[in-house]
Design an enzyme around this catalytic site. Structure first.
Site, PDB file in Angstrom:
ATOM      1  N   HIS A  67     -92.356  46.251  16.752  1.00 49.01           N
ATOM      2  CA  HIS A  67     -92.274  46.918  15.601  1.00 49.01           C
ATOM      3  C   HIS A  67     -93.533  46.437  14.681  1.00 49.01           C
ATOM      4  O   HIS A  67     -93.629  45.451  14.365  1.00 49.01           O
ATOM      5  CB  HIS A  67     -90.938  46.562  14.733  1.00 49.01           C
ATOM      6  CG  HIS A  67     -90.570  47.487  13.548  1.00 49.01           C
ATOM      7  ND1 HIS A  67     -90.048  48.741  13.759  1.00 49.01           N
ATOM      8  CD2 HIS A  67     -90.929  47.400  12.277  1.00 49.01           C
ATOM      9  CE1 HIS A  67     -90.145  49.274  12.493  1.00 49.01           C
ATOM     10  NE2 HIS A  67     -90.464  48.359  11.315  1.00 49.01           N
TER      11      HIS A  67
ATOM     12  N   ASP B  23     -83.781  47.404  14.587  1.00 48.29           N
ATOM     13  CA  ASP B  23     -85.018  46.536  14.228  1.00 48.29           C
ATOM     14  C   ASP B  23     -84.391  45.412  13.505  1.00 48.29           C
ATOM     15  O   ASP B  23     -85.142  44.691  12.543  1.00 48.29           O
ATOM     16  CB  ASP B  23     -85.975  47.361  13.294  1.00 48.29           C
ATOM     17  CG  ASP B  23     -86.590  48.454  13.907  1.00 48.29           C
ATOM     18  OD1 ASP B  23     -86.660  48.401  15.076  1.00 48.29           O
ATOM     19  OD2 ASP B  23     -86.924  49.561  13.172  1.00 48.29           O
TER      20      ASP B  23
ATOM     21  N   ASN C 112     -98.995  50.034  24.005  1.00 47.31           N
ATOM     22  CA  ASN C 112     -98.568  48.740  24.010  1.00 47.31           C
ATOM     23  C   ASN C 112     -98.021  48.609  25.684  1.00 47.31           C
ATOM     24  O   ASN C 112     -98.142  47.447  26.518  1.00 47.31           O
ATOM     25  CB  ASN C 112     -97.037  48.482  23.422  1.00 47.31           C
ATOM     26  CG  ASN C 112     -97.532  48.093  22.075  1.00 47.31           C
ATOM     27  OD1 ASN C 112     -97.908  46.865  21.754  1.00 47.31           O
ATOM     28  ND2 ASN C 112     -97.507  49.021  21.136  1.00 47.31           N
TER      29      ASN C 112
ATOM     30  N   GLY D 133     -98.331  55.137  24.684  1.00 45.54           N
ATOM     31  CA  GLY D 133     -98.169  53.984  25.738  1.00 45.54           C
ATOM     32  C   GLY D 133     -99.375  53.042  25.486  1.00 45.54           C
ATOM     33  O   GLY D 133     -99.783  52.145  26.590  1.00 45.54           O
TER      34      GLY D 133
ATOM     35  N   GLU E 261    -100.293  43.755  17.716  1.00 47.30           N
ATOM     36  CA  GLU E 261     -99.281  44.449  18.730  1.00 47.30           C
ATOM     37  C   GLU E 261     -99.629  43.901  20.254  1.00 47.30           C
ATOM     38  O   GLU E 261     -98.655  43.429  20.961  1.00 47.30           O
ATOM     39  CB  GLU E 261     -98.966  45.585  18.543  1.00 47.30           C
ATOM     40  CG  GLU E 261     -97.989  46.107  17.305  1.00 47.30           C
ATOM     41  CD  GLU E 261     -97.687  47.712  17.088  1.00 47.30           C
ATOM     42  OE1 GLU E 261     -97.268  47.965  18.302  1.00 47.30           O
ATOM     43  OE2 GLU E 261     -98.098  48.234  16.030  1.00 47.30           O
TER      44      GLU E 261
ATOM     45  N   ARG F 156     -74.832  60.384  24.199  1.00 43.99           N
ATOM     46  CA  ARG F 156     -75.628  59.209  23.993  1.00 43.99           C
ATOM     47  C   ARG F 156     -75.053  57.982  25.057  1.00 43.99           C
ATOM     48  O   ARG F 156     -75.989  57.280  25.755  1.00 43.99           O
ATOM     49  CB  ARG F 156     -75.560  58.595  22.843  1.00 43.99           C
ATOM     50  CG  ARG F 156     -76.995  58.109  22.326  1.00 43.99           C
ATOM     51  CD  ARG F 156     -77.021  57.558  20.829  1.00 43.99           C
ATOM     52  NE  ARG F 156     -76.549  56.287  21.080  1.00 43.99           N
ATOM     53  CZ  ARG F 156     -76.446  55.280  19.647  1.00 43.99           C
ATOM     54  NH1 ARG F 156     -76.360  55.792  18.844  1.00 43.99           N
ATOM     55  NH2 ARG F 156     -75.832  54.088  19.999  1.00 43.99           N
TER      56      ARG F 156
ATOM     57  N   MET G  66     -88.505  56.106  21.232  1.00 40.55           N
ATOM     58  CA  MET G  66     -87.839  56.476  19.856  1.00 40.55           C
ATOM     59  C   MET G  66     -86.439  56.842  19.968  1.00 40.55           C
ATOM     60  O   MET G  66     -86.041  57.920  19.610  1.00 40.55           O
ATOM     61  CB  MET G  66     -88.849  57.615  19.608  1.00 40.55           C
ATOM     62  CG  MET G  66     -90.175  57.451  19.418  1.00 40.55           C
ATOM     63  SD  MET G  66     -90.536  56.277  18.056  1.00 40.55           S
ATOM     64  CE  MET G  66     -90.275  57.329  16.738  1.00 40.55           C
ATOM     65  N   ARG G  67     -85.540  55.964  20.580  1.00 35.86           N
ATOM     66  CA  ARG G  67     -84.274  56.085  20.731  1.00 35.86           C
ATOM     67  C   ARG G  67     -83.457  55.007  20.398  1.00 35.86           C
ATOM     68  O   ARG G  67     -83.951  53.716  20.626  1.00 35.86           O
ATOM     69  CB  ARG G  67     -83.685  56.650  22.160  1.00 35.86           C
ATOM     70  CG  ARG G  67     -84.031  58.200  22.382  1.00 35.86           C
ATOM     71  CD  ARG G  67     -83.407  58.383  23.534  1.00 35.86           C
ATOM     72  NE  ARG G  67     -81.827  58.510  23.694  1.00 35.86           N
ATOM     73  CZ  ARG G  67     -81.267  59.660  23.499  1.00 35.86           C
ATOM     74  NH1 ARG G  67     -81.925  60.757  23.218  1.00 35.86           N
ATOM     75  NH2 ARG G  67     -79.899  59.455  23.740  1.00 35.86           N
TER      76      ARG G  67
ATOM     77  N   ASN H 110     -88.240  44.541  21.617  1.00 37.10           N
ATOM     78  CA  ASN H 110     -89.093  45.769  20.892  1.00 37.10           C
ATOM     79  C   ASN H 110     -89.895  45.090  20.047  1.00 37.10           C
ATOM     80  O   ASN H 110     -90.162  44.193  19.912  1.00 37.10           O
ATOM     81  CB  ASN H 110     -87.851  46.260  20.294  1.00 37.10           C
ATOM     82  CG  ASN H 110     -88.292  47.608  19.507  1.00 37.10           C
ATOM     83  OD1 ASN H 110     -89.147  48.264  20.065  1.00 37.10           O
ATOM     84  ND2 ASN H 110     -88.249  47.584  18.281  1.00 37.10           N
TER      85      ASN H 110
HETATM   86  C1  GRF Z   1     -96.168  50.948  17.890  1.00 36.34           C
HETATM   87  O1  GRF Z   1     -96.853  50.937  16.942  1.00 36.34           O
HETATM   88  C2  GRF Z   1     -94.932  50.199  18.255  1.00 36.34           C
HETATM   89  O2  GRF Z   1     -94.992  49.121  17.241  1.00 36.34           O
HETATM   90  C3  GRF Z   1     -94.018  51.103  17.847  1.00 36.34           C
HETATM   91  O3  GRF Z   1     -94.182  52.315  18.224  1.00 36.34           O
HETATM   92  C4  GRF Z   1     -95.702  52.366  18.528  1.00 36.34           C
HETATM   93  C5  GRF Z   1     -95.751  52.748  19.772  1.00 36.34           C
HETATM   94  O4  GRF Z   1     -97.196  52.689  20.324  1.00 36.34           O
HETATM   95  N1  GRF Z   1     -92.406  50.816  18.077  1.00 36.34           N
HETATM   96  P1  GRF Z   1     -97.665  52.842  21.714  1.00 36.34           P
HETATM   97  O5  GRF Z   1     -96.888  54.026  22.355  1.00 36.34           O
HETATM   98  O6  GRF Z   1     -97.252  51.482  22.222  1.00 36.34           O
HETATM   99  O7  GRF Z   1     -99.023  53.378  21.700  1.00 36.34           O
END
Ligand code: GRF
Length: 202
Positions: free
Chosen positions: A110, A146, A15, A13, A175, A66, A91-92, A108
């Site tokens: 990436h 993506d 981000n 978490g 990010e 799903r 992660m889904r 999203n």
């Molecule tokens: C980040 O590198 C993001 O780009 C990818 O998953 C990671 C998540 O990191 N999709 P965090 O949970 O925000 O620390």
């Protein structure tokens, strides 16, 4: 656009934290209304609680498929009057119900310069491929993984002595900078989609 955000998470978490911090410092005119995770007891949910934000664990095992799981997420987000959905290490794969409930309103982040190195372990893919520049991408989410229109990117040079950890750490700094900025751009609603392109209107 409605400035109530949902942040969907699965892990640590950082981000999420950068988004919350930006809303609180005034850099981003928005509020995180809810943080939703598909995994229990992850650091991201603790960060949400620490920030006084509703932290919701929606357990995929409680749903037959799903589609039903996605539907449950839509119900939770609509009940909280969410305007924009931000995936942050979620992660889904996002399915039809979410995409059609929030058309053009799911973002999203990436850790590569898409379309290079989509999917898992993007930083390792970049190292193994031997690129000299990689980075981070914020994009609108589409049905393909993506692959939606790119809102914002930042480049990060790859050093000869980089490891997956050192490179990931430098990408993460970018990010945290571009995700809140991209959210602000999308909320300001002065943009259109032209083919694959996210184009800002002057
Ligand atoms: C980040 O590198 C993001 O780009 C990818 O998953 C990671 C998540 O990191 N999709 P965090 O949970 O925000 O620390």
């Amino acid at each position: 656009m409605n400035r109530r955000l949902a942040v969907l998470v699965s892990g640590r978490g950082t981000n999420l934290q950068s988004i919350v911090d930006a809303t609180r410092s005034g850099h981003l005119d928005a509020a995180v209304a809810v943080v939703l995770s598909n995994r229990q007891d992850v650091a991201a949910l603790l960060r949400a609680r620490d920030a006084g934000i509703e932290a919701l664990f929606v357990d995929p095992r409680e749903y037959p498929n799903r589609y039903a799981y996605d539907r449950a997420i839509v119900d939770a987000l609509e009940a909280r009057d969410v305007g924009l959905v931000c995936l942050a290490g979620f992660m889904r794969v996002v399915g039809r119900p979410l995409l059609s409930a929030f058309p053009g309103r799911i973002l999203n982040i990436h850790p590569s310069l898409l379309p290079s190195f989509a999917g898992l372990d993007a930083q390792r893919q970049a190292l193994e491929h031997g690129v000299k520049v990689t980075g981070a991408t914020v994009h609108l989410v589409s049905a393909e993984l993506d692959a939606g229109p790119i809102v914002l990117q930042a480049a990060v040079p790859v050093a000869d002595d980089d490891t997956e950890e050192t490179l990931s750490a430098r990408i993460l700094v970018e990010e945290h900078r571009i995700y809140p900025e991209a959210i602000g751009m999308v909320l300001d609603a002065k943009w259109r989609i032209d083919g694959r392109r996210f184009v800002r209107l002057s």
